[in-house]
Design a protein around this motif. Structure first.
Motif, PDB file in Angstrom:
ATOM      1  N   LEU A  43       0.834  -1.193   0.000  1.00  9.45           N
ATOM      2  CA  LEU A  43       0.000   0.000   0.000  1.00  9.45           C
ATOM      3  C   LEU A  43       0.874   1.251   0.000  1.00  9.45           C
ATOM      4  O   LEU A  43       1.977   1.252   0.550  1.00  9.45           O
ATOM      5  CB  LEU A  43      -0.910   0.038   1.231  1.00  9.45           C
ATOM      6  N   TYR A  44       0.365   2.315  -0.605  1.00 13.18           N
ATOM      7  CA  TYR A  44       1.019   3.617  -0.513  1.00 13.18           C
ATOM      8  C   TYR A  44       0.510   4.351   0.729  1.00 13.18           C
ATOM      9  O   TYR A  44      -0.700   4.399   0.975  1.00 13.18           O
ATOM     10  CB  TYR A  44       0.682   4.484  -1.726  1.00 13.18           C
ATOM     11  N   ARG A  45       1.412   4.925   1.483  1.00  9.74           N
ATOM     12  CA  ARG A  45       1.049   5.835   2.573  1.00  9.74           C
ATOM     13  C   ARG A  45       1.462   7.228   2.153  1.00  9.74           C
ATOM     14  O   ARG A  45       2.607   7.456   1.743  1.00  9.74           O
ATOM     15  CB  ARG A  45       1.748   5.428   3.870  1.00  9.74           C
ATOM     16  N   SER A  46       0.537   8.193   2.228  1.00 10.17           N
ATOM     17  CA  SER A  46       0.796   9.530   1.702  1.00 10.17           C
ATOM     18  C   SER A  46       0.497  10.607   2.733  1.00 10.17           C
ATOM     19  O   SER A  46      -0.096  10.351   3.780  1.00 10.17           O
ATOM     20  CB  SER A  46      -0.071   9.781   0.464  1.00 10.17           C
ATOM     21  N   ASP A  47       0.926  11.839   2.408  1.00 13.31           N
ATOM     22  CA  ASP A  47       0.605  12.989   3.255  1.00 13.31           C
ATOM     23  C   ASP A  47      -0.404  13.914   2.574  1.00 13.31           C
ATOM     24  O   ASP A  47      -0.443  15.107   2.846  1.00 13.31           O
ATOM     25  CB  ASP A  47       1.878  13.763   3.631  1.00 13.31           C
ATOM     26  N   LEU A  48      -1.225  13.353   1.697  1.00  7.23           N
ATOM     27  CA  LEU A  48      -2.277  14.131   1.048  1.00  7.23           C
ATOM     28  C   LEU A  48      -3.291  14.613   2.085  1.00  7.23           C
ATOM     29  O   LEU A  48      -3.655  13.873   2.992  1.00  7.23           O
ATOM     30  CB  LEU A  48      -2.993  13.286  -0.010  1.00  7.23           C
ATOM     31  N   ASP A  49      -3.746  15.846   1.946  1.00 12.53           N
ATOM     32  CA  ASP A  49      -4.770  16.392   2.843  1.00 12.53           C
ATOM     33  C   ASP A  49      -6.140  15.927   2.353  1.00 12.53           C
ATOM     34  O   ASP A  49      -6.692  16.468   1.395  1.00 12.53           O
ATOM     35  CB  ASP A  49      -4.706  17.925   2.862  1.00 12.53           C
ATOM     36  N   LEU A  50      -6.679  14.917   3.023  1.00 14.56           N
ATOM     37  CA  LEU A  50      -7.933  14.300   2.597  1.00 14.56           C
ATOM     38  C   LEU A  50      -8.897  14.227   3.767  1.00 14.56           C
ATOM     39  O   LEU A  50      -8.497  13.987   4.899  1.00 14.56           O
ATOM     40  CB  LEU A  50      -7.673  12.892   2.058  1.00 14.56           C
ATOM     41  N   PHE A  51     -10.179  14.417   3.471  1.00 13.41           N
ATOM     42  CA  PHE A  51     -11.219  14.363   4.483  1.00 13.41           C
ATOM     43  C   PHE A  51     -12.192  13.229   4.174  1.00 13.41           C
ATOM     44  O   PHE A  51     -12.125  12.595   3.122  1.00 13.41           O
ATOM     45  CB  PHE A  51     -11.994  15.682   4.531  1.00 13.41           C
ATOM     46  N   THR A  52     -13.104  13.017   5.082  1.00 14.03           N
ATOM     47  CA  THR A  52     -14.196  12.116   4.797  1.00 14.03           C
ATOM     48  C   THR A  52     -14.914  12.654   3.554  1.00 14.03           C
ATOM     49  O   THR A  52     -15.046  13.859   3.369  1.00 14.03           O
ATOM     50  CB  THR A  52     -15.126  12.037   6.025  1.00 14.03           C
ATOM     51  N   GLY A  53     -15.327  11.765   2.675  1.00  8.51           N
ATOM     52  CA  GLY A  53     -15.850  12.169   1.372  1.00  8.51           C
ATOM     53  C   GLY A  53     -14.824  11.971   0.270  1.00  8.51           C
ATOM     54  O   GLY A  53     -15.168  11.852  -0.904  1.00  8.51           O
ATOM     55  N   ASN A  54     -13.529  11.911   0.646  1.00  8.85           N
ATOM     56  CA  ASN A  54     -12.458  11.673  -0.317  1.00  8.85           C
ATOM     57  C   ASN A  54     -12.235  10.185  -0.595  1.00  8.85           C
ATOM     58  O   ASN A  54     -11.436   9.829  -1.461  1.00  8.85           O
ATOM     59  CB  ASN A  54     -11.129  12.262   0.159  1.00  8.85           C
TER      60      ASN A  54
END
Length: 283
Positions: free
Chosen positions: A209-220
Motif C-alpha cells: 500500500l502507498y502511505r501519503s501525506d495528502l490532505d484528505l477528508f471524509t468524502g475523499n
C-alpha cells in the motif's frame, strides 16, 4: 435537505477516508461536527477546468441529494459543521464518496463506499465543481466488484458499470509502482463539497500500500491519485487518519486538526496494480 437526511449523509461520509465510524463520531453532543486533519500546510485547492484529469473525477451522490442540487434547493453547507474559515466553507455538502472514470462506462471508487449504499440509490456526478454548472448524473447499472478487506489483504476498491457511456476520455492507468517520495495529487470531494485538489507525496510503501501525506477528508474515499510527473492514475484513496474526533470542550463546531505526517497515520492508497486483474475480468 432535512436533519434526518443530513445525519444519514454524514454517517455515510464517515465510512469514507478515516475508516468506519458512526454519526456520534462526527457530531458532538449538540449535533455539530468535532474536528478534522490537515498534514502540515493546507494543500487543498479548487480545481481549474484546464487541470489534467479534471474531467475524469466524479462524485457519488445519493439520488435525492442530486435532485436537490439540480433544483438549486438550499441544503446544508460546510460552514454548518466546520468552524475554521475555509475558503470553501459556503459550498454544499452533497457527495458521500469520490471516484474516477476508467472506461467509457466504468469507474473505480473505494469498496467501503458501498457498505450501506446500493446501486439504485446513487448517481455518478460529473462536473460537480465550483462553477455549479453542467452537473451531469449517470445511474449505476451494476457494482461489478467490491473488495473491502483493507486490514487483511490491502484491498479496498469497487468497480462500477454505468447505465450509459460517458463522452469523456478516461484516466490513463499507470503500469508501474511508484517509489517513496514520488509527488502525487488527488482529485475528490472533501466533506461532500465541490471538487478539490490535494497535493503531496508517497511517504512510505508498506505491505503493497502507498502511505501519503495528502490532505484528505471524509468524502475523499475513492478519490483517484495521480502521478504529478506523468498524470497517470496510480491508485485509489482507501483509508487514513481518523478525520473527526471529540474536541476539548466536547461540543461546538469542528476545529480542524493540524499534524505532521511523522506523528499521524497518514492517508492510504490502494495501488492501481492491485486492481488491474479485476478490471480485465469485466472487459
Amino acid at each position: 435537505m432535512n436533519k434526518i437526511i443530513v445525519l444519514a449523509l454524514i454517517s455515510s461520509l464517515m465510512a469514507g477516508c478515516g475508516g468506519a465510524a458512526t454519526t456520534s463520531d462526527f457530531f458532538a453532543k449538540n449535533e455539530t461536527a468535532t474536528a478534522g486533519v490537515i498534514y502540515g500546510d493546507n494543500s487543498i485547492s479548487e480545481v481549474k477546468k484546464s487541470e489534467p484529469n479534471n474531467s475524469v473525477s466524479l462524485a457519488l451522490i445519493k439520488k435525492e441529494d442530486f435532485l436537490s442540487l439540480k433544483n438549486k434547493q438550499e441544503g446544508y453547507r460546510v460552514s454548518d459543521f466546520i468552524s475554521e474559515d475555509l475558503s470553501w466553507k459556503d459550498q454544499p455538502i452533497s457527495a458521500f464518496c469520490s471516484g474516477v472514470l476508467i472506461s467509457e462506462n466504468q469507474f473505480l471508487t473505494a469498496g467501503h463506499c458501498f457498505a450501506e449504499t446500493k446501486c439504485e440509490e446513487f448517481v455518478a456526478a460529473f462536473n460537480y465543481d465550483l462553477t455549479g454548472k453542467d452537473i451531469h448524473g449517470v445511474e449505476c447499472k451494476k457494482i461489478e466488484i467490491i473488495k473491502n478487506s483493507l486490514d487483511e489483504e490491502g484491498l479496498d476498491y469497487a468497480l462500477v458499470t454505468l447505465t450509459e457511456k460517458v463522452a469523456i476520455k478516461p484516466a490513463t492507468l499507470s503500469e508501474k509502482m511508484l517509489s517513496e517520495k514520488s509527488a502525487v495529487y488527488s482529485l475528490g470531494y472533501p466533506l461532500g463539497a465541490y471538487k478539490k485538489k490535494s497535493e503531496g507525496q508517497i511517504v512510505e510503501i508498506s505491505e503493497g500500500l502507498y502511505r501519503s501525506d495528502l490532505d484528505l477528508f471524509t468524502g475523499n474515499s475513492g478519490s483517484p491519485v495521480f502521478s504529478a510527473e506523468t498524470h497517470e492514475l496510480v491508485g485509489i484513496v482507501s483509508s487514513g487518519e481518523t478525520d473527526f474526533e471529540e474536541n476539548s470542550e466536547g461540543s461546538g463546531p469542528a476545529r480542524i486538526k493540524h499534524c505532521q505526517i511523522e506523528s499521524c497515520r497518514g492517508e492510504f492508497i490502494t495501488p492501481i496494480q492491485k486492481i488491474l486483474a479485476d478490471i480485465a475480468k469485466t472487459n
